[in-house]
Structures are given as structure tokens and as C-alpha cells.
Design an enzyme around this catalytic site. Sequence first.
Site, short mmCIF file in Angstrom:
data_model
loop_
_atom_site.label_atom_id
_atom_site.label_comp_id
_atom_site.label_asym_id
_atom_site.label_seq_id
_atom_site.Cartn_x
_atom_site.Cartn_y
_atom_site.Cartn_z
N ASP A 279 0.78 -1.25 0.00
CA ASP A 279 0.00 0.00 0.00
C ASP A 279 0.81 1.30 0.00
OD1 ASP A 279 -1.90 -1.97 0.32
OD2 ASP A 279 -2.57 -1.32 2.29
N LYS B 145 -7.51 -4.12 -2.79
CA LYS B 145 -8.10 -4.65 -1.57
C LYS B 145 -8.82 -3.56 -0.79
CE LYS B 145 -3.95 -4.23 1.42
NZ LYS B 145 -4.50 -3.41 2.52
N CYS C 263 -2.06 -2.12 8.13
CA CYS C 263 -1.98 -3.11 7.06
C CYS C 263 -0.74 -4.00 7.17
CB CYS C 263 -2.02 -2.43 5.71
SG CYS C 263 -3.58 -1.56 5.41
#
Length: 215
Positions: free
Chosen positions: A34, A99, A131
Amino acid sequence: MMNTGGITNAVRRLSSSTSVGKLKPENTVFLLCDIQDRFRPLTWRGETIINTAKYMTSVAKELDIPIVITQQYTKVFGETVKDTFADQEHFASCKIFEKKRFSMCTDEVKSHMQTLNRDSVVIFGIEAHVCVQQTCLDLLEDGKEVHIIADSVSSQQPYDRELALNRMSQAGAFLTTAQSAAFMLMQSAEHANFKAVSKLTVEHMKLPNEFNGDA
């Protein structure tokens, strides 16, 4: 009912030859978590995170290590920062998974990971306390050996990052640095790609490292 599968995975990890955290290219996968455009200005030590991610992806290219990339709700948080790759063709060849779950371990990612058949997972990205941490814990629970690249993992708040690194270490992950992981993967100056990785390391060390001097 007792979860015998989880116990078996834990025993296998403890008894395996890699339980001390040694890395081998043929048994390793990199996870880029991410590192997206919207997060770039918000992340503590964000430019160091990106520079170090670029070093890691370049090492992966030299050592033929697969990279799995996730993007959290791309519509809101944007694409993966292109500066995380020196070679944009290499970037384009990597698998990117969308996601909304915080952990990278979505059903799609887990299916892809099964095809790679790698037991050692190296994680770098953001945010450390959300995350990255949830991915780490899921992978440990699944019996994987997890390595966290401390100089390429961060959060918006340094306190969150610090506690997340401690939490992941306590859970059984190995904390390491980008250079340490790179040279462990080669193991020797006789490695065929030693000169190439050494050149990458020299260039990376010329860049500002905002973690230098941090406690």
C-alpha cells in the site's frame, strides 16, 4: 475442535532450517504493502520509505525474487507510487492486487502466494500499525517466516510505527534492514549478482536516510 493445521505449521516453522531467519532467493517473496500516492505526503519518513522500497524492488529484480503489490481502495488512495521502482517495465510486470481488507492476505493474494510456493516473506510498506501488522500476523499464523524491513515501514505517527514493530517482533517476525536482507539473500561476495546489488547499495546510501539517528 483443535486446530491441528495451525499447530503443525507452527511446529514445522520451529523445526525448519530457516527458523533463525536466513533468507534464500529461491524461497523468498517480497510484499509491497500500500505505498500509494495519497499516503505519500502523510507518512512519517515517507521519502525514505519510498527510496528504500525502490532499493528493495531493484534487489528483487537482480535476484529474481517475485514481488506482490497491494493497493488499499485505489479509487480513494490512488495508485502505487511509481518511484518505488527504478525500472517501470519491471513495475508493470508485477502482480497488483486491489483490496479493502487491511491485511494483504486476501483470498486472491493467498491463492497467488500458493502458486509461488515461498516460505519466507519480506514485507515493506505502510501503515506499520494497520496493514503491515495485520499482514504480518496473518502470515505468521499461516506458518510463514516473516521479515519486516524496518527502514521501509512506517505510519503517519512515529509512535504507531514504534509499537507496531515491537508487536510484530514479539509475535515472531524478524526485524531487519533493507541492506541486511539484500546481503543475506546473496550470502557471499562470490554471488553472480554481487556487483550489481553492491552498486544498488552504494547508490541507495547516497540518498538521505531519515531514520539515521532515531532511537
